[in-house]
Design a protein around this motif. Structure first.
Motif, short mmCIF file in Angstrom:
data_model
loop_
_atom_site.label_atom_id
_atom_site.label_comp_id
_atom_site.label_asym_id
_atom_site.label_seq_id
_atom_site.Cartn_x
_atom_site.Cartn_y
_atom_site.Cartn_z
N ILE A 166 0.84 -1.20 0.00
CA ILE A 166 0.00 0.00 0.00
C ILE A 166 0.87 1.25 0.00
O ILE A 166 0.65 2.19 -0.77
CB ILE A 166 -0.98 0.00 1.20
CG1 ILE A 166 -2.09 -1.02 0.96
CG2 ILE A 166 -1.57 1.38 1.43
CD1 ILE A 166 -3.01 -1.25 2.15
N PHE A 167 1.89 1.28 0.85
CA PHE A 167 2.76 2.45 0.91
C PHE A 167 3.58 2.59 -0.37
O PHE A 167 3.88 3.71 -0.80
CB PHE A 167 3.66 2.38 2.14
CG PHE A 167 2.94 2.71 3.42
CD1 PHE A 167 1.57 2.88 3.46
CD2 PHE A 167 3.64 2.85 4.60
CE1 PHE A 167 0.90 3.18 4.64
CE2 PHE A 167 2.99 3.15 5.79
CZ PHE A 167 1.62 3.32 5.80
N TYR A 168 3.96 1.47 -0.96
CA TYR A 168 4.69 1.51 -2.23
C TYR A 168 3.80 2.14 -3.31
O TYR A 168 4.25 3.00 -4.07
CB TYR A 168 5.12 0.10 -2.65
CG TYR A 168 5.95 0.07 -3.92
CD1 TYR A 168 7.30 0.38 -3.89
CD2 TYR A 168 5.36 -0.25 -5.14
CE1 TYR A 168 8.08 0.36 -5.05
CE2 TYR A 168 6.12 -0.27 -6.30
CZ TYR A 168 7.48 0.03 -6.25
OH TYR A 168 8.22 0.03 -7.40
N ALA A 169 2.53 1.71 -3.36
CA ALA A 169 1.58 2.27 -4.34
C ALA A 169 1.38 3.76 -4.08
O ALA A 169 1.31 4.56 -5.02
CB ALA A 169 0.24 1.53 -4.26
N ILE A 172 11.43 5.07 -5.78
CA ILE A 172 12.37 4.35 -4.92
C ILE A 172 11.98 2.88 -4.86
O ILE A 172 10.87 2.51 -5.23
CB ILE A 172 12.44 4.97 -3.50
CG1 ILE A 172 11.05 4.99 -2.86
CG2 ILE A 172 13.03 6.36 -3.54
CD1 ILE A 172 11.03 5.48 -1.44
N SER A 173 12.88 2.05 -4.37
CA SER A 173 12.63 0.61 -4.36
C SER A 173 11.72 0.21 -3.19
O SER A 173 11.56 0.95 -2.21
CB SER A 173 13.94 -0.16 -4.25
OG SER A 173 14.49 0.00 -2.96
N LEU A 174 11.16 -0.98 -3.32
CA LEU A 174 10.31 -1.55 -2.27
C LEU A 174 11.10 -1.72 -0.98
O LEU A 174 10.57 -1.52 0.11
CB LEU A 174 9.78 -2.91 -2.77
CG LEU A 174 8.49 -3.45 -2.18
CD1 LEU A 174 7.36 -2.48 -2.35
CD2 LEU A 174 8.14 -4.78 -2.81
N ARG A 175 12.39 -2.05 -1.11
CA ARG A 175 13.24 -2.24 0.07
C ARG A 175 13.42 -0.94 0.85
O ARG A 175 13.38 -0.92 2.08
CB ARG A 175 14.59 -2.80 -0.35
CG ARG A 175 15.29 -3.55 0.78
CD ARG A 175 16.48 -4.28 0.28
NE ARG A 175 17.60 -3.34 0.18
CZ ARG A 175 18.68 -3.56 -0.51
NH1 ARG A 175 18.82 -4.67 -1.19
NH2 ARG A 175 19.65 -2.67 -0.56
N VAL A 176 13.57 0.16 0.14
CA VAL A 176 13.73 1.46 0.79
C VAL A 176 12.44 1.83 1.53
O VAL A 176 12.47 2.32 2.66
CB VAL A 176 14.12 2.56 -0.22
CG1 VAL A 176 14.09 3.94 0.41
CG2 VAL A 176 15.50 2.28 -0.81
N ILE A 228 9.45 2.47 6.68
CA ILE A 228 8.36 2.10 7.59
C ILE A 228 8.94 1.65 8.93
O ILE A 228 8.49 2.07 10.00
CB ILE A 228 7.47 1.00 6.98
CG1 ILE A 228 6.73 1.55 5.76
CG2 ILE A 228 6.47 0.47 8.00
CD1 ILE A 228 6.06 0.48 4.90
N ALA A 229 9.96 0.78 8.86
CA ALA A 229 10.59 0.28 10.09
C ALA A 229 11.23 1.42 10.88
O ALA A 229 11.04 1.53 12.10
CB ALA A 229 11.63 -0.78 9.74
N ASP A 230 11.95 2.31 10.19
CA ASP A 230 12.61 3.43 10.87
C ASP A 230 11.60 4.40 11.46
O ASP A 230 11.80 4.93 12.55
CB ASP A 230 13.54 4.17 9.90
CG ASP A 230 14.77 3.35 9.53
OD1 ASP A 230 15.02 2.32 10.20
OD2 ASP A 230 15.47 3.75 8.58
N PHE A 231 10.51 4.63 10.74
CA PHE A 231 9.48 5.55 11.23
C PHE A 231 8.83 4.99 12.50
O PHE A 231 8.62 5.72 13.47
CB PHE A 231 8.41 5.77 10.14
CG PHE A 231 7.43 6.85 10.46
CD1 PHE A 231 7.81 8.18 10.43
CD2 PHE A 231 6.12 6.54 10.79
CE1 PHE A 231 6.91 9.19 10.72
CE2 PHE A 231 5.21 7.54 11.09
CZ PHE A 231 5.61 8.87 11.05
#
Length: 198
Positions: A100-103, A117-121, A126-129
């Motif tokens: 969802i966030f990628y979209a 940006i890539s899906l990995r970024v 998300i993890a850092d936030f």
């Protein structure tokens, strides 16, 4: 027992949604307990549930912990069904958040004309936030400044949230209307057949 004007049973719908007692187990939601006494917040009718669909789906797209709090506040303002609005915030969950966030970022990047940006970024963001909000992690607004467009992300996610909310709200209204008409036609036909048998 049927919900007025619909063949959907109250028992079945209530079983799928969180109970008031379950909701109030949350320390955050307990703060709102004095405001949750209005019976309209718990009614299972078309209007309250439809408002809850719009609110719950829209709130689900906010990229932060506290989506349920946002849904609760809007439910109190618009007198929508609280369990339905809160239940729908789980559209974004550990399985769906990343796509969802990628979209959302993709839409924002296209509109703002910034590089994708890539899906990995996105996953790292998300993890850092989450770490930043819930503990003492590094501020992602500083960490990703320059490499990621936060504005594009917010714009895309907002557009995705509004469109998804409208589609789900209209779909709910359409399905409710279809089931109501079908139920009415079946009852009318059975009454007609019963009268014809005499």
């Amino acid at each position: 027992m049927m919900i007025k004007g619909s063949p959907v049973s109250k028992k079945r719908l209530k079983k799928l949604l969180p109970t008031p007692e379950k909701l109030l187990e949350s320390r955050l939601l307990k703060l709102f307990a004095p405001h949750l006494g209005d019976p309209r917040l718990w009614h299972f009718n078309r209007h309250n549930l439809n408002k809850a669909v719009y609110i719950g789906v829209l709130s689900a797209f906010f990229p932060l912990p506290g989506q349920m709090l946002i849904a609760l506040v809007f439910s109190l303002i618009f007198r929508a069904n609280v369990p339905m609005a809160l239940g729908l915030t789980w559209i974004t969950n550990p399985l769906t958040t990343l796509p969802i966030f990628y979209a959302g970022y993709y839409i924002g990047a296209k509109i703002m004309d910034v590089p994708m940006i890539s899906l990995r970024v996105i996953g790292r963001m998300i993890a850092d936030f989450s770490l930043w909000l819930l503990s003492d992690g590094a501020n992602p607004f500083i960490t990703y400044k320059g490499s990621v467009s936060i504005i594009a992300f917010c714009v895309g996610l907002t557009i995705l949230a509004i469109i998804s909310s409208i589609i789900c709200g209209l779909a709910f209204k359409g399905i409710w209307r279809y089931k109501t008409v079908s139920s009415w036609q079946k009852r009318h036909q059975s009454n007609h057949d019963f009268n014809d048998s005499f």
